[in-house]
Design a protein around this motif. Structure first.
Motif, PDB file in Angstrom:
ATOM      1  N   THR A  90      -4.526   8.534  12.101  1.00 50.24           N
ATOM      2  CA  THR A  90      -4.233   9.348  10.875  1.00 50.24           C
ATOM      3  C   THR A  90      -3.150  10.032  10.565  1.00 50.24           C
ATOM      4  O   THR A  90      -2.305   9.935   9.638  1.00 50.24           O
ATOM      5  CB  THR A  90      -5.586  10.188  10.582  1.00 50.24           C
ATOM      6  OG1 THR A  90      -6.777   9.199  10.847  1.00 50.24           O
ATOM      7  CG2 THR A  90      -5.648  10.673   9.215  1.00 50.24           C
ATOM      8  N   GLU A  91      -2.951  10.669  11.521  1.00 54.36           N
ATOM      9  CA  GLU A  91      -1.621  11.801  11.531  1.00 54.36           C
ATOM     10  C   GLU A  91      -0.350  11.002  11.460  1.00 54.36           C
ATOM     11  O   GLU A  91       0.509  11.267  10.594  1.00 54.36           O
ATOM     12  CB  GLU A  91      -1.804  12.540  12.694  1.00 54.36           C
ATOM     13  CG  GLU A  91      -1.061  14.256  12.446  1.00 54.36           C
ATOM     14  CD  GLU A  91      -1.164  14.882  13.845  1.00 54.36           C
ATOM     15  OE1 GLU A  91      -0.285  15.313  14.193  1.00 54.36           O
ATOM     16  OE2 GLU A  91      -2.585  14.848  14.279  1.00 54.36           O
ATOM     17  N   LEU A  92      -0.392   9.992  12.264  1.00 55.92           N
ATOM     18  CA  LEU A  92       0.887   9.076  12.156  1.00 55.92           C
ATOM     19  C   LEU A  92       1.070   8.437  10.781  1.00 55.92           C
ATOM     20  O   LEU A  92       2.255   8.483  10.420  1.00 55.92           O
ATOM     21  CB  LEU A  92       0.600   7.845  13.389  1.00 55.92           C
ATOM     22  CG  LEU A  92       1.861   6.807  13.357  1.00 55.92           C
ATOM     23  CD1 LEU A  92       3.262   7.662  13.859  1.00 55.92           C
ATOM     24  CD2 LEU A  92       1.576   5.655  14.260  1.00 55.92           C
ATOM     25  N   ILE A  93      -0.278   8.161  10.517  1.00 59.61           N
ATOM     26  CA  ILE A  93       0.037   7.206   9.037  1.00 59.61           C
ATOM     27  C   ILE A  93       0.637   8.371   7.894  1.00 59.61           C
ATOM     28  O   ILE A  93       1.549   8.259   7.255  1.00 59.61           O
ATOM     29  CB  ILE A  93      -1.126   6.821   8.649  1.00 59.61           C
ATOM     30  CG1 ILE A  93      -1.450   5.696   9.385  1.00 59.61           C
ATOM     31  CG2 ILE A  93      -1.135   6.264   7.042  1.00 59.61           C
ATOM     32  CD1 ILE A  93      -2.843   4.875   9.290  1.00 59.61           C
ATOM     33  N   ARG A  94      -0.018   9.711   8.145  1.00 55.78           N
ATOM     34  CA  ARG A  94       0.377  10.681   7.059  1.00 55.78           C
ATOM     35  C   ARG A  94       1.888  11.080   7.293  1.00 55.78           C
ATOM     36  O   ARG A  94       2.634  11.255   6.082  1.00 55.78           O
ATOM     37  CB  ARG A  94      -0.282  11.891   7.457  1.00 55.78           C
ATOM     38  CG  ARG A  94      -1.820  11.839   6.533  1.00 55.78           C
ATOM     39  CD  ARG A  94      -2.415  13.367   6.661  1.00 55.78           C
ATOM     40  NE  ARG A  94      -3.728  13.064   5.931  1.00 55.78           N
ATOM     41  CZ  ARG A  94      -4.673  13.787   6.652  1.00 55.78           C
ATOM     42  NH1 ARG A  94      -4.460  14.290   7.742  1.00 55.78           N
ATOM     43  NH2 ARG A  94      -6.005  13.516   5.984  1.00 55.78           N
ATOM     44  N   ASN A 111      -3.527   6.894  -4.088  1.00 54.30           N
ATOM     45  CA  ASN A 111      -5.002   6.581  -4.277  1.00 54.30           C
ATOM     46  C   ASN A 111      -5.395   6.021  -3.088  1.00 54.30           C
ATOM     47  O   ASN A 111      -6.590   5.461  -2.929  1.00 54.30           O
ATOM     48  CB  ASN A 111      -5.265   5.746  -5.421  1.00 54.30           C
ATOM     49  CG  ASN A 111      -4.470   4.285  -5.273  1.00 54.30           C
ATOM     50  OD1 ASN A 111      -3.766   4.253  -4.266  1.00 54.30           O
ATOM     51  ND2 ASN A 111      -4.943   3.657  -6.280  1.00 54.30           N
ATOM     52  N   TRP A 112      -4.768   6.346  -1.812  1.00 53.13           N
ATOM     53  CA  TRP A 112      -5.531   6.006  -0.654  1.00 53.13           C
ATOM     54  C   TRP A 112      -5.621   7.132   0.285  1.00 53.13           C
ATOM     55  O   TRP A 112      -4.884   8.208   0.095  1.00 53.13           O
ATOM     56  CB  TRP A 112      -4.921   4.833   0.051  1.00 53.13           C
ATOM     57  CG  TRP A 112      -3.409   4.923   0.340  1.00 53.13           C
ATOM     58  CD1 TRP A 112      -2.440   4.792  -0.674  1.00 53.13           C
ATOM     59  CD2 TRP A 112      -2.851   5.793   1.286  1.00 53.13           C
ATOM     60  NE1 TRP A 112      -1.183   5.009  -0.253  1.00 53.13           N
ATOM     61  CE2 TRP A 112      -1.301   5.805   0.878  1.00 53.13           C
ATOM     62  CE3 TRP A 112      -3.155   6.158   2.465  1.00 53.13           C
ATOM     63  CZ2 TRP A 112      -0.465   6.216   1.852  1.00 53.13           C
ATOM     64  CZ3 TRP A 112      -2.216   6.633   3.373  1.00 53.13           C
ATOM     65  CH2 TRP A 112      -0.838   6.840   3.077  1.00 53.13           C
ATOM     66  N   ARG A 113      -6.415   6.952   1.176  1.00 48.54           N
ATOM     67  CA  ARG A 113      -6.606   8.162   2.151  1.00 48.54           C
ATOM     68  C   ARG A 113      -5.903   7.600   3.627  1.00 48.54           C
ATOM     69  O   ARG A 113      -6.127   6.647   3.979  1.00 48.54           O
ATOM     70  CB  ARG A 113      -7.773   8.741   2.314  1.00 48.54           C
ATOM     71  CG  ARG A 113      -8.279   9.269   0.986  1.00 48.54           C
ATOM     72  CD  ARG A 113      -9.766   9.554   1.095  1.00 48.54           C
ATOM     73  NE  ARG A 113     -10.076  10.385   2.386  1.00 48.54           N
ATOM     74  CZ  ARG A 113     -11.239  10.850   2.468  1.00 48.54           C
ATOM     75  NH1 ARG A 113     -11.730  11.339   1.299  1.00 48.54           N
ATOM     76  NH2 ARG A 113     -11.558  11.137   3.633  1.00 48.54           N
ATOM     77  N   ALA A 114      -5.321   8.427   4.335  1.00 45.16           N
ATOM     78  CA  ALA A 114      -4.800   8.036   5.603  1.00 45.16           C
ATOM     79  C   ALA A 114      -5.948   7.965   6.833  1.00 45.16           C
ATOM     80  O   ALA A 114      -5.723   7.315   7.748  1.00 45.16           O
ATOM     81  CB  ALA A 114      -3.592   9.347   5.992  1.00 45.16           C
ATOM     82  N   PRO A 117     -10.616   3.915   7.366  1.00 50.40           N
ATOM     83  CA  PRO A 117     -10.604   3.081   8.373  1.00 50.40           C
ATOM     84  C   PRO A 117     -10.213   1.818   8.144  1.00 50.40           C
ATOM     85  O   PRO A 117      -9.563   1.069   8.986  1.00 50.40           O
ATOM     86  CB  PRO A 117     -12.357   3.025   8.597  1.00 50.40           C
ATOM     87  CG  PRO A 117     -12.876   3.996   7.790  1.00 50.40           C
ATOM     88  CD  PRO A 117     -12.020   4.677   6.894  1.00 50.40           C
ATOM     89  N   ALA A 118     -10.116   1.327   6.855  1.00 45.36           N
ATOM     90  CA  ALA A 118      -9.666   0.325   6.305  1.00 45.36           C
ATOM     91  C   ALA A 118      -8.072   0.078   6.630  1.00 45.36           C
ATOM     92  O   ALA A 118      -7.584  -0.668   7.229  1.00 45.36           O
ATOM     93  CB  ALA A 118      -9.837  -0.129   4.810  1.00 45.36           C
ATOM     94  N   ILE A 119      -7.470   1.143   6.366  1.00 51.09           N
ATOM     95  CA  ILE A 119      -6.292   1.262   6.520  1.00 51.09           C
ATOM     96  C   ILE A 119      -5.853   1.301   8.065  1.00 51.09           C
ATOM     97  O   ILE A 119      -4.769   0.806   8.310  1.00 51.09           O
ATOM     98  CB  ILE A 119      -5.577   2.591   6.028  1.00 51.09           C
ATOM     99  CG1 ILE A 119      -5.946   2.601   4.383  1.00 51.09           C
ATOM    100  CG2 ILE A 119      -4.120   3.031   6.167  1.00 51.09           C
ATOM    101  CD1 ILE A 119      -4.600   2.637   3.464  1.00 51.09           C
ATOM    102  N   MET A 132       0.830  -1.195   0.154  1.00 52.82           N
ATOM    103  CA  MET A 132      -0.091   0.202  -0.197  1.00 52.82           C
ATOM    104  C   MET A 132       0.755   1.315  -0.143  1.00 52.82           C
ATOM    105  O   MET A 132       0.639   2.264  -0.812  1.00 52.82           O
ATOM    106  CB  MET A 132      -0.729   0.038   1.269  1.00 52.82           C
ATOM    107  CG  MET A 132      -1.957   1.071   1.321  1.00 52.82           C
ATOM    108  SD  MET A 132      -2.389   1.277   3.147  1.00 52.82           S
ATOM    109  CE  MET A 132      -0.811   2.206   3.811  1.00 52.82           C
ATOM    110  N   VAL A 133       1.842   1.265   0.714  1.00 53.47           N
ATOM    111  CA  VAL A 133       2.893   2.272   0.787  1.00 53.47           C
ATOM    112  C   VAL A 133       3.527   2.628  -0.353  1.00 53.47           C
ATOM    113  O   VAL A 133       3.465   3.922  -0.831  1.00 53.47           O
ATOM    114  CB  VAL A 133       3.781   2.213   2.166  1.00 53.47           C
ATOM    115  CG1 VAL A 133       4.805   3.189   2.068  1.00 53.47           C
ATOM    116  CG2 VAL A 133       3.095   2.006   3.185  1.00 53.47           C
TER     117      VAL A 133
END
Ligand SMILES: Nc1ncnc2c1ncn2[C@@H]1O[C@H](COP(=O)(O)OP(=O)(O)O)[C@@H](O)[C@H]1O
Ligand SMILES: [Mg+2]
Lengths: 236, 987
Positions: free
Chosen positions: B650-654, B619-622, B625-627, B610-611
């Motif tokens: 979300t912030e961490l992933i971003r 084409n994904w969003r942080a 919920p699936a992520i 994914m990364v």
């Protein structure tokens, strides 16, 4: 040499300059002066009178001949010995007093007293010179006569055996001159020192025991005066 | 006009007063020769130094970057309005080998040379390794090079070296030197205009022209020898060459920002005014010029005394003649003109000869004073009317004016007063009566003394100023060394390290590793594309979410990375099996160190994919919920429980994603290297001691044992400007924040809010104990109101001391800030964080340097002063003998022995001289202090001017010895006073 002939010159010659400019000032002078005498040296200007005194005073060397003073042949002395000779035997009196200007009258006399083993008491001397009131003054604050009296005091204070005076009254008026000469006469009598006095003044022959006369460096007169008059009786 | 009959007297007057006229002549010649000689050279050298900036395009500043600066950074600097020139260098070992003068010498000669060379080496550089700093040939566009001999290197194996170094080692063109163990032929002897004084480091206390030098090489040779090991220094010429310091300071701040914003890091920056390589030599020349001008002033005063006395004596001596002439109708004007002729002619001749000698004979040795120490371009004399005026015209005019005034005053007497020798007021007044009870000798001496009183008073002052000159020559170096000792004593520890950043010493190996990795990542321009803040943000976020990185399983992808790396961009970093992470969890926790490389942490393939995908398609969003679920699952698998809400995740992933993208943007190799560094970092972070969040402060890379650490003390320093007592300049005063009860600053009691300062502060600056004053921080333009309670330590110490808490309060700093270490043991600190290492020895070595730079001048001054002193005392005492000549002559006639006369006259003079010498001691000490205080007013630091008794004894001793020479001359004169003077009719 016996003690009577205190001063003795033998064939003394002195000249100045070299070659063309050479001047014979004293030519073969021979004479004797006895102890205690007042000896007057006459002569016209330039005849060598001062030179005579200078040689006797050991201030200048003679070219040749010998000079004895008090049994010392001073013509053989070294400069150092001459200093000792002057210190021991001599008193000088100059025509222009030659006092040290920044010393008082008394101090000027003390300058030479310092040199003597048996000096005369300064205060007595000042009294007999008539300088007692002036003793703290400086030479330029007293008259010429007083200055000359001081100069005589300076010559006498060390009790010299021989006093050499070069025209001591030359710069003085009649009265003062007489005063000075009377003083010298008295001192001669009191202390018995031998004196050689240079002068132009013929009248002085009367006060002296011995008369010398120079002309052009030659001794033309050498006579004794058996009729010495006190100065007070001499007029000129 | 026919020759006046008076004029015929002139040659005779000259002959009769030969001693006096020769004395004046000698005094003038000596004084003028030395001072004009020195000042002509010094002014010319000052001109050369000042002109160098334009002539050689000397930099306005330089900066150094950790790595070679990026083109963008350099462009950004040029955009600020400047030209930037790379001025890279490297220090490599240098040896002179068997520096054979030429190759065609016989073997025996060569061997002898070699032996000599070895002997010299042993003597000069015993045990010292020589270093040469290699620079590329410069073309003159910046920091130009002046060739004294030879030319710039053109071929391989050729080198040009600094002139002073060559002179110190007797190197000539054609000699061979060994640089980095290769033979080079010396083809040029030159001066690099940014190394006028060859300081190895900017904070060195002394320049070094014996074991350190700078060289020029061809570009090819330079590249070959230096390779990657260069120091990346950039010389900057600001377009506006007239920009003042304030302007430049702003410019420099902008420059640092411009460089740092463009992928490089400025590690050092030096303005031209702070660069001692550029300023020291010129400052030295300037300082010495001030000293010589002072010297000349004192000399002029001395000469004035002499002239006054001599004029007085002439008139006294001539008073009878003057009286006669006045009485005969001569006008005073004619007499004045007559008596002015000889002094004027003598003065003119003396001054002219002195000036000529000064400009010829003295020029060479005077230049040598500087050219032997400093590297200046070849000497060119420049014309300075000021030198002629102050060294020659002023003394000459002084002679003429004083003589003239003296004559006019004296000729006021009447002709009769002259005739009777009463021209002086004192003679007119008559003398003083002295108490009879004083012995004749005492009274006589007193008379001599009183008579010459005015001359003796002059003598007293003459001796005062003469001694002052002598003291300047004798005392300056001892004073410097006393001060060097005091300054050395003021360094409380064997080492005071000033830091550029709060370097951490008591770190674990893991912390050091973490820092090393972090440092490389943050400073190497290769990784400039990585925003490390993202990483620390992520770490912070993780911690917020309850994840302690110390508890994290190993983050190790190195093996996988090394083996399975494909051609894909950096993605290999995250490749590998996911399963092992859980297994290694416990092990990592128990023995993080031991397992350093064993544990692995890799992202699960889904995330990896994914990364990777995200890097390409985004084409994904942080906040999907699936992520989130996926991440949580991965974390779980790793034994981590993620707290916090979805927003946090979300912030961490971003954040991590952003970083990943940046990693991908690097080249393949770079990304790999960066990943390795990151792994090092993570690995180190496994250790509990490492707090990744606070890794912004550097960690020393060398371990330091506990024993050493125990005696290390932190301190803080700041520099504030405090107004000086003299003038309206300010003194840079160092403020120390120290531990109360410090083991080092034992003299500074800063407990209970006490603020103390070195005694020097109170003498140099306008500061009184207990009273508040204003100090300025130049860097921030902030002012501080301070009050110092007490003085401490010694007069060389100008520092202000307070407790570190008070310090932090004053300067608004956080409680644990510091910027220095004090230690009695040398610490192996990372050099890049050390601003300076102050040791007592370095302070002491300052005295050596002063000795080097001033020693010759001081010797010269003493050598100059002694003959001047002799002439001075001779002339001032000669009048005593002269004016007494007649009396001396009488005394000789009466039968005084020479020694008796000596005793009467010389004793008086001797007494006066000794009296003057001794009574002058305290006066001189004060005068010297005053003089030095003013001379040093503009220099930084405070001088404790303490003249040891032995020194004063030496001064008096030299003074007395010179008098003995004079006394011998006088005694000879007394012996030469002729008897006939007494017999001559008084004029
Ligand atoms: N130092 C001397 N140098 C040259 N000639 C001198 C010197 N002293 C004296 N005379 C000369 O010697 C001669 C005699 O001088 P001087 O003895 O003083 O004579 P008096 O004292 O009899 O007047 C004079 O012609 C004089 O010019
Ligand atoms: Mg006569």
């Amino acid at each position: 040499m016996d003690n009577e002939r205190f001063l003795k010159l033998e064939n003394v010659q002195k000249s100045y300059g070299e070659g063309e400019a050479r001047v014979e000032v004293l030519r073969k002078i021979t004479c004797e002066v006895s102890k205690g005498e007042i000896c007057v040296l006459f002569g016209p200007s330039g005849s060598g009178k001062s030179t005579f005194l200078n040689l006797v005073g050991g201030l200048e060397p003679a070219d040749s001949g010998s000079i004895w003073v008090n049994n010392n042949e001073i013509t053989r002395l070294s400069n150092r010995e001459l200093v000792e000779y002057r210190r021991r035997e001599l008193g000088f009196v100059f025509q222009f007093y030659n006092l040290v200007p920044d010393l008082t009258i008394r101090e000027n006399i003390e300058v030479t007293r310092f040199l003597s083993q048996n000096p005369l008491p300064v205060d007595d001397l000042l009294h007999s010179l008539g300088l007692w009131e002036h003793r703290f003054k400086f030479p330029n604050q007293v008259s010429g006569g007083q200055q000359q009296r001081c100069a005589i005091g300076r010559a006498l204070v060390k009790n010299p055996t021989l006093v050499l005076a070069d025209e001591p009254t030359g710069a003085l008026d009649y009265h003062t001159s007489k005063e000075i000469l009377a003083l010298m006469e008295r001192i001669n009598q009191e202390y018995g020192c031998t004196m050689v006095i240079v002068t132009h003044n013929d009248a002085l022959r009367h006060m002296s025991h011995h008369i010398l006369r120079l002309r052009d460096g030659k001794l033309v007169d050498d006579v004794r005066n058996d009729h010495v008059l006190p100065v007070s009786q001499i007029e000129w | 006009m026919h020759i006046s009959p008076l004029a015929r007297r002139l040659p005779r007057d000259f002959k009769n007063n030969l001693g006096k006229y020769l004395g004046i002549f000698g005094l003038l010649v000596m004084a003028v020769t030395f001072t004009s000689g020195f000042l002509v050279s010094a002014y010319s050298i000052a001109d050369i130094a000042a002109g160098m900036r334009e002539a050689y395009n000397i930099e306005d500043l330089y900066f150094v970057t950790m790595y070679e600066a990026t083109d963008e950074a350099l462009d950004a600097v040029e955009d600020l309005g400047a030209r930037v020139y790379p001025n890279f260098s490297r220090d490599v070992p240098l040896s002179l080998g068997a520096a054979n003068k030429s190759t065609d010498k016989s073997t025996a000669e060569a061997a002898a040379d070699a032996a000599e060379g070895a002997g010299k080496g042993a003597a000069e550089g015993a045990g010292k390794d020589m270093l040469v700093r290699l620079y590329k040939n410069r073309d003159g566009s910046f920091d130009g090079v002046a060739y004294a001999q030879g030319r710039a290197p053109r071929a391989a194996g050729e080198v040009a070296l600094d002139r002073v170094f060559c002179a110190n080692h007797n190197l000539g063109l054609g000699d061979t030197v060994r640089i980095a163990n290769e033979d080079f032929e010396l083809v040029g002897i030159c001066t690099l205009s940014d190394y006028q004084a060859t300081y190895k480091n900017a904070d060195d206390f002394m320049f070094n022209a014996t074991t350190f030098t700078v060289a020029q090489l061809t570009n090819e040779e330079w590249e070959r020898l230096v390779g990657d090991g260069a120091t990346y220094r950039y010389s900057v010429l600001i377009d506006d060459r007239t920009m003042d310091l304030t302007g430049r300071t702003t410019f420099e701040e902008d420059l640092v920002d411009a460089v740092n914003d463009n992928g490089s890091t400025v590690s050092d920056l030096m303005d031209r005014e702070s660069n001692i390589g550029l300023t020291f030599a010129a400052d030295d020349v300037e300082g010495d010029s001030t000293m010589w001008e002072t010297l000349m002033l004192v000399l002029i005063v001395i000469m004035a005394f002499v002239f006054v006395v001599l004029t007085d004596a002439t008139i006294e001596q001539e008073s009878a003649v003057i009286g006669t002439l006045l009485a005969s109708g001569y006008r005073k004007r004619e007499l004045v003109a007559h008596y002015m002729v000889l002094p004027t002619l003598i003065g003119l001749a003396g001054c002219t000869l002195g000036f000529a000698l000064g400009n010829t004979l003295m020029a060479e040795p005077m230049q040598g004073l500087y050219y032997n120490s400093y590297s200046f371009p070849p000497y060119v004399a420049t014309w300075h009317p000021r030198v002629l005026v102050i060294t020659t015209v002023v003394p000459f005019c002084l002679l003429v004016v004083i003589t003239l005034l003296g004559l006019l005053r004296k000729l006021g007497a009447t002709p009769l007063q002259f005739l009777r020798g009463e021209a002086s007021a004192k003679a007119r007044r008559g003398g003083m009566r002295l108490p009879e009870r004083l012995g004749f000798v005492a009274r006589f001496r007193l008379r001599v003394f009183l008579r010459n009183l005015s001359h003796f008073v002059t003598l007293f002052f003459g001796i005062m100023f003469g001694s002052l000159l002598l003291l300047m020559g004798l005392a300056l170096l001892p004073v410097v060394s006393i001060n060097a000792d005091l300054m050395a004593d003021s360094v409380p520890a064997e080492h005071l390290y000033a830091l550029k950043a709060p370097l951490k010493l008591d770190a674990t190996q893991s912390e050091r590793d973490a820092w090393a990795a972090m440092f490389e990542l943050s400073t190497n321009p290769v990784y400039a594309g990585l925003d490390l803040d993202l990483l620390s943000d992520a770490v912070d976020k993780l911690e917020e979410m309850g994840v302690d990185l110390g508890d994290m399983p190993g983050l190790d992808g190195a093996d996988a990375d090394g083996s399975g790396k494909g051609s894909d961009k950096g993605d290999g970093a995250a490749k590998g099996a996911a399963g092992s992470s859980g297994a290694s969890d416990g092990a990592a926790k128990d023995a993080g160190d031991a397992t350093s490389n064993a544990s692995e942490f890799t992202l699960p393939p889904q995330i990896e994919a994914m990364v990777e995908d995200s890097a390409k398609h985004r084409n994904w969003r942080a906040d999907d919920p699936a992520i989130h679920a996926l991440w949580k699952q991965v974390a779980q698998a790793a034994g981590i429980h993620l707290k916090g809400n979805d927003g946090d995740l979300t912030e961490l992933i971003r954040t991590l994603d952003k970083f990943h993208v940046q990693l991908h943007a690097l080249g393949d190799d770079e990304a790999k290297a960066a990943w390795e560094l990151l792994q090092d970092l993570m690995e180190a972070a496994e250790d509990e001691s490492v707090d990744l969040g606070s890794l912004k402060d550097p960690v020393n890379q060398t371990a330091i044992d506990d024993e050493t650490l125990k005696q290390v003390e932190k301190f803080s320093v700041a520099t504030l400007q405090v107004p000086r007592r003299i003038g309206d300049s300010t003194e840079a005063v160092t403020v120390y924040g120290i531990e109360p009860g410090s083991r080092y600053w034992t003299y500074a009691d800063v407990r209970n809010g006490h603020i103390v300062a070195g005694e020097g502060l109170f003498s140099k600056c306008n500061v009184e104990p207990g009273e508040s004053f204003t100090a300025l921080d130049r860097s921030t333009n902030k002012t501080y109101e301070l009050a110092v309670d007490d003085a401490c330590n010694n007069g060389c110490d100008l520092n202000i001391y307070m407790s570190v808490d008070d310090f932090n309060k004053l300067f608004n700093k956080s409680a644990d800030e510091f910027n220095g270490y004090a230690s009695n043991v040398a610490l192996p600190l990372d050099e890049r964080y050390v601003a300076s290492d102050l040791t007592p020895d370095k302070m002491r070595s300052m005295a050596d340097q002063m000795q080097d730079s001033m020693g010759q001048i001081m010797t010269l001054i003493v050598c100059m002063v002694i003959p001047i002193y002799v002439v001075l005392i001779y002339l001032l005492t000669k009048t005593v003998i002269d004016r007494s000549a007649r009396a001396i002559s009488y005394m000789k006639v009466f039968g005084y022995r020479d020694r008796e006369i000596d005793r009467l006259y010389m004793r008086t003079i001797t007494f006066t001289v000794v009296f003057s010498l001794v009574v002058n001691i305290p006066i001189l000490v004060e005068l010297f202090k005053l003089l030095l205080t003013y001379m040093m007013a503009d220099y930084s630091g405070n001088f404790v001017i303490e003249l040891p008794m032995s020194l004063m004894a030496r001064e008096v001793g030299i003074g007395f010895l010179t008098y003995l020479v004079v006394a011998c001359l006088h005694m000879r004169a007394i012996r030469k006073v002729s008897l006939s003077l007494a017999l001559k009719v008084q004029e």
